[in-house]
Design a protein around this motif. Structure first.
Motif, PDB file in Angstrom:
ATOM      1  N   GLU A 527       7.233  -7.351  -6.504  1.00 12.76           N
ATOM      2  CA  GLU A 527       6.689  -8.829  -6.201  1.00 12.76           C
ATOM      3  C   GLU A 527       7.272  -9.310  -4.736  1.00 12.76           C
ATOM      4  O   GLU A 527       6.320  -9.791  -3.996  1.00 12.76           O
ATOM      5  N   LEU A 528       8.389  -8.831  -4.268  1.00 13.82           N
ATOM      6  CA  LEU A 528       8.966  -9.247  -3.123  1.00 13.82           C
ATOM      7  C   LEU A 528       8.271  -8.274  -1.889  1.00 13.82           C
ATOM      8  O   LEU A 528       8.309  -8.823  -0.725  1.00 13.82           O
ATOM      9  N   ARG A 529       8.026  -7.123  -2.478  1.00 12.42           N
ATOM     10  CA  ARG A 529       7.853  -6.070  -1.250  1.00 12.42           C
ATOM     11  C   ARG A 529       6.424  -5.113  -1.668  1.00 12.42           C
ATOM     12  O   ARG A 529       6.483  -4.006  -2.134  1.00 12.42           O
ATOM     13  N   PRO A 530       5.229  -5.978  -1.785  1.00 10.77           N
ATOM     14  CA  PRO A 530       4.171  -5.304  -2.216  1.00 10.77           C
ATOM     15  C   PRO A 530       3.803  -4.190  -0.872  1.00 10.77           C
ATOM     16  O   PRO A 530       3.130  -3.134  -1.719  1.00 10.77           O
ATOM     17  N   GLY A 531       3.974  -4.379   0.276  1.00 17.90           N
ATOM     18  CA  GLY A 531       3.869  -3.191   0.937  1.00 17.90           C
ATOM     19  C   GLY A 531       4.463  -1.852   0.668  1.00 17.90           C
ATOM     20  O   GLY A 531       4.115  -0.729   0.767  1.00 17.90           O
ATOM     21  N   SER A 532       5.794  -1.994   0.167  1.00 22.76           N
ATOM     22  CA  SER A 532       6.542  -0.869  -0.440  1.00 22.76           C
ATOM     23  C   SER A 532       5.748  -0.406  -1.626  1.00 22.76           C
ATOM     24  O   SER A 532       6.081   0.885  -2.133  1.00 22.76           O
ATOM     25  N   ALA A 533       5.537  -1.447  -2.373  1.00 25.14           N
ATOM     26  CA  ALA A 533       4.798  -1.125  -3.938  1.00 25.14           C
ATOM     27  C   ALA A 533       3.520  -0.180  -3.780  1.00 25.14           C
ATOM     28  O   ALA A 533       3.181   0.264  -4.734  1.00 25.14           O
ATOM     29  N   LYS A 534       2.764  -0.231  -2.737  1.00 26.83           N
ATOM     30  CA  LYS A 534       1.638   0.594  -2.376  1.00 26.83           C
ATOM     31  C   LYS A 534       2.002   2.199  -2.782  1.00 26.83           C
ATOM     32  O   LYS A 534       0.893   2.935  -2.697  1.00 26.83           O
ATOM     33  N   PHE A 535       3.220   2.375  -2.499  1.00 25.83           N
ATOM     34  CA  PHE A 535       3.574   3.945  -2.484  1.00 25.83           C
ATOM     35  C   PHE A 535       4.048   4.239  -3.996  1.00 25.83           C
ATOM     36  O   PHE A 535       4.579   5.540  -4.263  1.00 25.83           O
ATOM     37  N   ASP A 536       4.054   3.463  -4.826  1.00 21.89           N
ATOM     38  CA  ASP A 536       4.266   3.668  -6.193  1.00 21.89           C
ATOM     39  C   ASP A 536       3.613   4.722  -6.909  1.00 21.89           C
ATOM     40  O   ASP A 536       2.482   5.081  -6.455  1.00 21.89           O
ATOM     41  N   GLY A 537       4.415   5.591  -7.673  1.00 17.23           N
ATOM     42  CA  GLY A 537       3.524   6.477  -8.392  1.00 17.23           C
ATOM     43  C   GLY A 537       3.360   8.036  -7.417  1.00 17.23           C
ATOM     44  O   GLY A 537       2.730   8.791  -7.876  1.00 17.23           O
TER      45      GLY A 537
END
Length: 758
Positions: A527-537
């Motif tokens: 939630e705080l780092r959506p830019g990083s979460a784009k690389f999930d998985g």
């Protein structure tokens, strides 16, 4: 008592003086007065790969010939069949000498099933380079050599079996690597067999394909019914170099052989005079299991450039590197020594080549070559490097999402340049990598941190069921992997007591390394780092060995070795279940040359007992971590009532100095916060540490407002970036020596600004 670092002790006096200063004197940015010249920045010289030239061929370029791509999967708005022969980039190139090059596309569209209308050709191309002086930046296609088999040498039925010329297609061979013999003929490495092929200068197959002894892929025409392949599909001779006299070829398997260690890539030697393999082989170790060898080029009798890449493109890319190996130099484990030559995701572009004429992702002052299939490296006669891509038309869109990638050729110069020298006083530790930009504890986060000029990368260590040290923030991997989405592991969910706390989730010690490899990392603070979460998985859980390998095969921005600062997590707990981590930590460090007294290595722990043990086991620096509250878990377990608060007193620091070199202090221990959340006056902790001969590292500096003191927030939005640089400079002014940060680029900038303005 551990030997203190005198340079830090000298700084301690400065830190002590700062302690009596009011906060108002600490917080402001230290800018040089307007009437004084800016302070001189210390510099050093190191090799800085620099973009000298760039040219591209439109992804949609169509060469003369019959339609192609009738069976290709539609992608990026392109659908076959195409009105001629597409050129899907180049998997191999060779310098001709008149400013032009031979370029070999692969089998077309990636598989036998969809490439039977793609004709195998070698194109002559001439770049019209864009350089610092301008230029068109285009690639001219001059002519082509059609590969064919009129003499029926293939040994199996081909697509154009009953035609006179028997033009070869991408369903017959998957051509990937190429060298030009002194007589002008072409030796080509292939993947379906894998085979070595020999063609005349005008494209005629001169002899039967030569298979690699004992190796067959699932696509091999020689694979008998029911016979097991020994190599995965499309993992054959993607790379092949030649000796300078042209006698020997050195084909390299792109991937691992079935049954081999998954990081092993086999290099063979082939004698063109006898037309046989010599039996000599070497082992190249990839940075991680899934990395691929893209190309190779022999620079002298034994030295070879090797392209190593991952399978991502665009911002997802992690590894696009050129290493140098020497066939005469092996490490103790038998793998060839690797030396980084170019990180293709960090090329200096001081002249702005392409930024106005052909922009896209990675076309900036720091130029990136972020293509999935970087498959060409050639050392030019003038010593510079030519690099090119296979664009996998129409599927890849590394530069512009939704638009097929062009074929690009670049020239990289390897001259030394002046760069800012590493600070002699302040070290920037990347906290779990550049974890503000990529999911923490992944090779992607560490690669990003190195490119952001961090001095050290930090892996947190936990153990697998089979005793392999892996890199996770906690042994509970519920929040940092996709394990909860994997039904085959649903029964592994359990509740455990770790350091006195009950935790429900999935734990590394219940998984083998092979099972963990099936999982993928995800951003813990999505939630705080959506830019990083784009690389999930996307990324695997790395082993400690892989992280240290990455460090020792990389360089900091100032040309120094990249340091590693592992933290041993839950030492007492893992001891209690028979998975002690300390011995394995030392073993991995020593095996990688990072276990010596002068190695850029530090080992951390929140516990005390394991650091005391390590003090007898290793000569590397040790760091006692101090939490904001509570006590070391091993003290609690044994009834020792000493708390972290006790440990930061003057007497407590003296005790730490008997087994450790430095302390890692929670920020609030160094400078507490007022009731309104702003910074108060510094405590005595830093002075106490310095007086005991200990260095002080502060943790953890994070740029989002959620983690900042109120006087450094930019807004009420917790995810918005605030003034972390200002916060760091306040702590440096209070005497803190080193910095742990999730955003190492900002931390490096803060340190430089502080030192220049002091």
């Amino acid at each position: 008592m551990r030997t203190p670092h005198i340079s830090r002790l000298a700084a301690a006096a400065i830190g002590s003086a700062a302690l009596v200063m009011p906060l108002a004197a600490i917080v402001p940015v230290h800018a040089a007065p307007a009437d004084k010249p800016a302070p001189k920045v210390a510099t050093t010289k190191t090799v800085v790969p620099t973009l000298d030239a760039r040219a591209s061929l439109s992804a949609d370029y169509i060469a003369k010939g019959p339609e192609s791509g009738a069976k290709v999967t539609e992608a990026n708005g392109r659908k076959g069949p195409f009105p001629g022969q597409v050129i899907p980039g180049f998997s191999a190139m060779a310098e001709i000498g008149d400013g032009s090059f031979w370029g070999l596309p692969d089998n077309g569209f990636g598989a036998k099933a969809n490439s039977d209308d793609f004709l195998l050709r070698i194109y002559k191309v001439k770049p019209q380079w864009e350089t610092a002086d301008g230029g068109k930046g285009k690639i001219q296609v001059k002519k082509f050599v059609q590969l064919r088999d009129p003499h029926h040498n293939a040994g199996f039925k081909i697509v154009n079996e009953n035609t006179k010329q028997r033009h070869l297609t991408g369903a017959d061979f998957d051509v990937e690597s190429m060298v030009v013999a002194k007589d002008g003929s072409f030796w080509i490495g292939e993947e379906f067999g894998p085979y070595i092929l020999h063609f005349s200068a005008d494209g005629v197959l001169l002899q039967a394909p030569v298979p690699m002894p004992g190796v067959k892929s699932p696509s091999s025409p020689l694979l008998a019914k029911g016979e097991a392949a020994t190599l995965r599909n499309s993992k054959g001779f993607e790379a092949m170099a030649t000796s300078q006299n042209g006698r020997y070829l050195y084909p390299i398997l792109e991937g691992y052989l079935n049954g081999d260690d998954k990081r092993t890539r086999v290099i063979s030697q082939f004698d063109t005079r006898t037309n046989k393999y010599t039996g000599r082989t070497w082992k190249y170790q990839a940075d991680t299991d899934d990395n691929l060898v893209g190309d190779a080029f022999m620079t002298d009798g034994k030295k070879m450039l090797v392209v190593e890449r991952d399978d991502f493109w665009g911002a997802k890319s992690v590894t696009k590197r050129i290493y140098e190996i020497n066939l005469n130099k092996q490490e103790k484990d038998g793998f060839l020594v690797k030396k980084l030559v170019v990180d293709l995701l960090k090329i200096d572009n001081p002249d702005g080549i392409g930024m106005q004429t052909d922009p896209g992702y990675g076309v900036e002052e720091t130029f990136k070559f972020p293509f999935q299939s970087v498959e060409t490296v050639v050392r030019l006669k003038d010593g510079r490097l030519l690099v090119a891509d296979d664009n996998n038309y129409p599927g890849n869109d590394a530069r512009k999402p939704g638009t097929p990638d062009n074929t690009e050729m670049i020239i990289v110069d390897l001259a030394k340049k002046k760069v800012p020298a590493a600070s002699k006083e302040h070290t920037v530790f990347s906290h779990r990598g550049a974890s503000g930009y990529r999911p923490e504890h992944t090779l992607a986060a560490y690669e990003e941190a190195i490119n952001q000029c961090a001095d050290y990368i930090e892996p947190d260590l936990v153990s697998t069921k089979d005793g392999v040290l892996v890199d996770r923030h906690e042994n509970d991997i519920t929040g940092t992997t996709n394990v909860a989405d994997r039904p085959e592991f649903a029964d592994r969910k359990t509740t455990k007591t770790i350091d006195g706390s009950k935790i429900t989730g999935w734990f590394t010690e219940d998984f083998t390394l092979a099972e963990l490899r099936a999982l993928r990392a995800k951003e813990r603070l999505g939630e705080l780092r959506p830019g990083s979460a784009k690389f999930d998985g996307l990324y695997q859980v790395p082993t400690f060995d892989e992280v240290v390998d990455l460090a020792r095969r990389s360089k900091t921005c100032s040309g120094k070795p990249v340091g590693v600062i592992p933290e041993i997590k839950h030492g007492s707990y893992f001891d209690s279940i028979g998975l002690s981590q300390e011995e394995g930590t030392v073993k991995v460090l020593e095996a990688n040359g990072y276990g010596r007294k002068n190695s850029p290595t530090q080992i951390q722990s929140f516990e005390v007992g394991n650091l005391q043990e390590l003090n007898q086991m290793t000569k590397v620096q040790l760091v006692q971590l101090i939490d904001c509250s509570g006590a070391p878990a091993d003290f609690v377990a044994t009834g020792n009532t000493t708390t972290y608060k006790d440990m930061v007193t003057a007497s407590g620091m003296k005790k730490i100095a008997k087994y450790a070199d430095s302390v890692g202090l929670c920020k609030n221990v160094m400078i507490p916060k007022k009731k309104d959340g702003s910074l108060d006056k510094p405590s005595a902790a830093i002075k106490n540490a310095h007086d005991a001969g200990l260095e002080v590292t502060g943790w953890t500096f994070r740029a989002e407002n959620s983690f900042l003191p109120t006087n450094f927030k930019s807004s009420a939005n917790p995810a918005e970036i605030g003034d972390m640089k200002g916060e760091i400079k306040a702590f440096l002014a209070a005497g803190m020596d080193h910095v742990f940060s999730d955003q190492p680029d900002l931390a490096v900038a803060a340190v430089r600004e502080f030192e220049q303005g002091r």
